[in-house]
Design an enzyme around this catalytic site. Sequence first.
Site, PDB file in Angstrom:
ATOM      1  N   ALA A 111       0.536  -1.363   0.103  1.00  0.00           N
ATOM      2  CA  ALA A 111      -0.070   0.261  -0.438  1.00  0.00           C
ATOM      3  C   ALA A 111       0.958   1.025   0.136  1.00  0.00           C
ATOM      4  O   ALA A 111      -0.073   2.666  -0.381  1.00  0.00           O
ATOM      5  CB  ALA A 111      -1.241   0.117   0.850  1.00  0.00           C
ATOM      6  N   ALA A 112       2.153   1.205   0.512  1.00  0.00           N
ATOM      7  CA  ALA A 112       2.698   2.916   0.977  1.00  0.00           C
ATOM      8  C   ALA A 112       2.900   3.460  -0.726  1.00  0.00           C
ATOM      9  O   ALA A 112       3.509   1.945  -1.542  1.00  0.00           O
ATOM     10  CB  ALA A 112       4.079   2.265   1.416  1.00  0.00           C
ATOM     11  N   PRO A 113       3.291   4.494  -0.885  1.00  0.00           N
ATOM     12  CA  PRO A 113       2.523   5.538   0.442  1.00  0.00           C
ATOM     13  C   PRO A 113       1.553   5.561   0.205  1.00  0.00           C
ATOM     14  O   PRO A 113       1.381   7.395   1.229  1.00  0.00           O
ATOM     15  CB  PRO A 113       3.257   7.013   0.074  1.00  0.00           C
ATOM     16  CG  PRO A 113       3.693   6.795  -2.103  1.00  0.00           C
ATOM     17  CD  PRO A 113       3.579   5.197  -1.850  1.00  0.00           C
ATOM     18  N   GLY A 114       0.335   5.110  -0.140  1.00  0.00           N
ATOM     19  CA  GLY A 114      -0.613   5.822  -0.147  1.00  0.00           C
ATOM     20  C   GLY A 114      -2.016   5.888  -0.984  1.00  0.00           C
ATOM     21  O   GLY A 114      -3.240   6.303  -0.999  1.00  0.00           O
ATOM     22  N   LYS A 116      -2.764   5.172  -3.743  1.00  0.00           N
ATOM     23  CA  LYS A 116      -4.375   3.868  -4.824  1.00  0.00           C
ATOM     24  C   LYS A 116      -5.037   3.506  -3.186  1.00  0.00           C
ATOM     25  O   LYS A 116      -6.222   3.713  -3.373  1.00  0.00           O
ATOM     26  CB  LYS A 116      -4.046   2.591  -4.822  1.00  0.00           C
ATOM     27  CG  LYS A 116      -3.106   3.106  -6.167  1.00  0.00           C
ATOM     28  CD  LYS A 116      -2.801   1.180  -6.619  1.00  0.00           C
ATOM     29  CE  LYS A 116      -1.677   1.445  -7.249  1.00  0.00           C
ATOM     30  NZ  LYS A 116       0.071   2.079  -7.361  1.00  0.00           N
ATOM     31  N   ASP A 134       1.899  -2.859   4.068  1.00  0.00           N
ATOM     32  CA  ASP A 134       3.093  -2.770   3.472  1.00  0.00           C
ATOM     33  C   ASP A 134       4.210  -3.751   4.020  1.00  0.00           C
ATOM     34  O   ASP A 134       4.370  -3.353   5.292  1.00  0.00           O
ATOM     35  CB  ASP A 134       3.474  -1.451   2.913  1.00  0.00           C
ATOM     36  CG  ASP A 134       4.341  -1.210   1.936  1.00  0.00           C
ATOM     37  OD1 ASP A 134       3.616  -0.948   0.591  1.00  0.00           O
ATOM     38  OD2 ASP A 134       6.045  -0.687   2.150  1.00  0.00           O
ATOM     39  N   ASP A 176       0.121  -4.109  -5.995  1.00  0.00           N
ATOM     40  CA  ASP A 176       0.241  -2.814  -6.995  1.00  0.00           C
ATOM     41  C   ASP A 176       2.148  -3.484  -6.221  1.00  0.00           C
ATOM     42  O   ASP A 176       2.000  -2.897  -5.701  1.00  0.00           O
ATOM     43  CB  ASP A 176       0.357  -1.336  -6.730  1.00  0.00           C
ATOM     44  CG  ASP A 176       1.008  -0.367  -7.580  1.00  0.00           C
ATOM     45  OD1 ASP A 176       1.116  -0.809  -9.017  1.00  0.00           O
ATOM     46  OD2 ASP A 176       1.600   0.573  -6.934  1.00  0.00           O
ATOM     47  N   CYS A 229       4.538  -0.417 -12.430  1.00  0.00           N
ATOM     48  CA  CYS A 229       4.906   0.628 -13.143  1.00  0.00           C
ATOM     49  C   CYS A 229       6.247   0.467 -13.734  1.00  0.00           C
ATOM     50  O   CYS A 229       7.127   1.035 -13.631  1.00  0.00           O
ATOM     51  CB  CYS A 229       5.540   2.231 -12.185  1.00  0.00           C
ATOM     52  SG  CYS A 229       6.180   2.056 -10.543  1.00  0.00           S
TER      53      CYS A 229
END
Lengths: 300, 136
Positions: A111-114, A116, A134, A176, A229
């Site tokens: 999740a970090a840095p948040g 999404k 995370d 992600d 990405c």
Amino acid sequence: MIPDAFKKRYSELADDSGFFACLETILPKSFRTNTIKSSSLEIRERFAGYGIAIKQMPWYGDAFVSQTPEIGATLEHFLGKIYIQELVSMIPALVVKKELENASLVLDACAAPGSKTTQIAAMMKNRGRLIANDLSYSRIKALQFNLQKAGALNTIITNQDLRFFPNQQYDVVILDAPCSSEGIMRKNDKLFRTWNEKKIYGHSRLQKQLIVKAFDLLREGGVMTYSTCTFAPEENEEVVGHLLSERNAKIEKIQLPGFKLSKGTTEWRKNQYPPEVENCVRIWPQHNDTGGFFVAMVVK
Amino acid sequence: MILEYFEDRFGIPKAHFSEYQLYQGHKGKYYLGPKTIDRPQVISPGLLIARAEKQVKPTSNFLQLFGHLATKNILELSKPDAKRYIEGYDLRIEANADPGYVIVSYSGNFLGCAFLKDGLMTNNLPKAKRQQVKYL
């Protein structure tokens, strides 16, 4: 300066002469309305009042682009009414928006840095439960800061290795995955200097473990997005192909009217991937003036 | 006790939070989060709404989100003072509010928390939230 080895590696896959030229241009500033605290109508009115030109994206009404670099110096940014976020990074949550609106238990696995996570919390209308996990403790602080600023009430932060995550049945999982980040070179040109093909293989091994575990955490009928990405097929189609060989997963088609998407590749350097990976989407920077991205939508 | 304090001090109705659960963390931290957590090793279970050691101190994030529900102890600032507040300055101010914690607002926007005593408004914005604002 783009490394020659990078150009050589991607000249066939990118099949468009605009790719390398685009990577050397500056990425436009983009942001998203935080619908926990505001609405896109309010944001449009406020920015018009400041005389700042913003362009609303036809494919996502809460996404905006601006040529002004001072978006961060607005009251709306201070208040958490907007969140500065790359356009392509908004896509994983957007493609499962309907599922998120009805979900009671959601996992944002890395999740970090948040960016999404705050978007997901808003799409869930701050209801249900969102587990924001995370592995990196050093990145948890940024995650916490952004979630608090966004006003996320439904979000529980955890700091665990996904591979050993406790078994629960999630309605939606957003994975992600950590990746070689080739797609953010327009934002961070240092990545050109540190780019190394070997990093891709290390990431690919980890991603294959993560995608299988994330899939196992889904309830029957649940939906997952896998995204990176990066451009490397080893971290994208190959990882999705690995999941298909290990589990009974279905790859859904993704459509985003008004935004150009390219299908996943089924061939890369002598490797063949299952035909279903064509349902995944590649986002090439030159097509929409964004960063590079890859998304797969998986159903259990 | 925390939600009762918000109702008593600011008029923010306790009933508004019935969908959520209050959790107590370390160092007097209070969080408002989902009804159930059912998992160990949680770093934070929702929104940090207050710290309560000697007295209850609301967080600016909480007041930014729920300030619109308040009916009292709201301190409305002028535009230049709002800019200075966001930058992190304390302000000398003539205020129509009880001494203690107040909600700082500007033109219908709830900016955060401050402590008011003897005409001095002590800035309670966390350092990480302070910034230069050019457009407001």
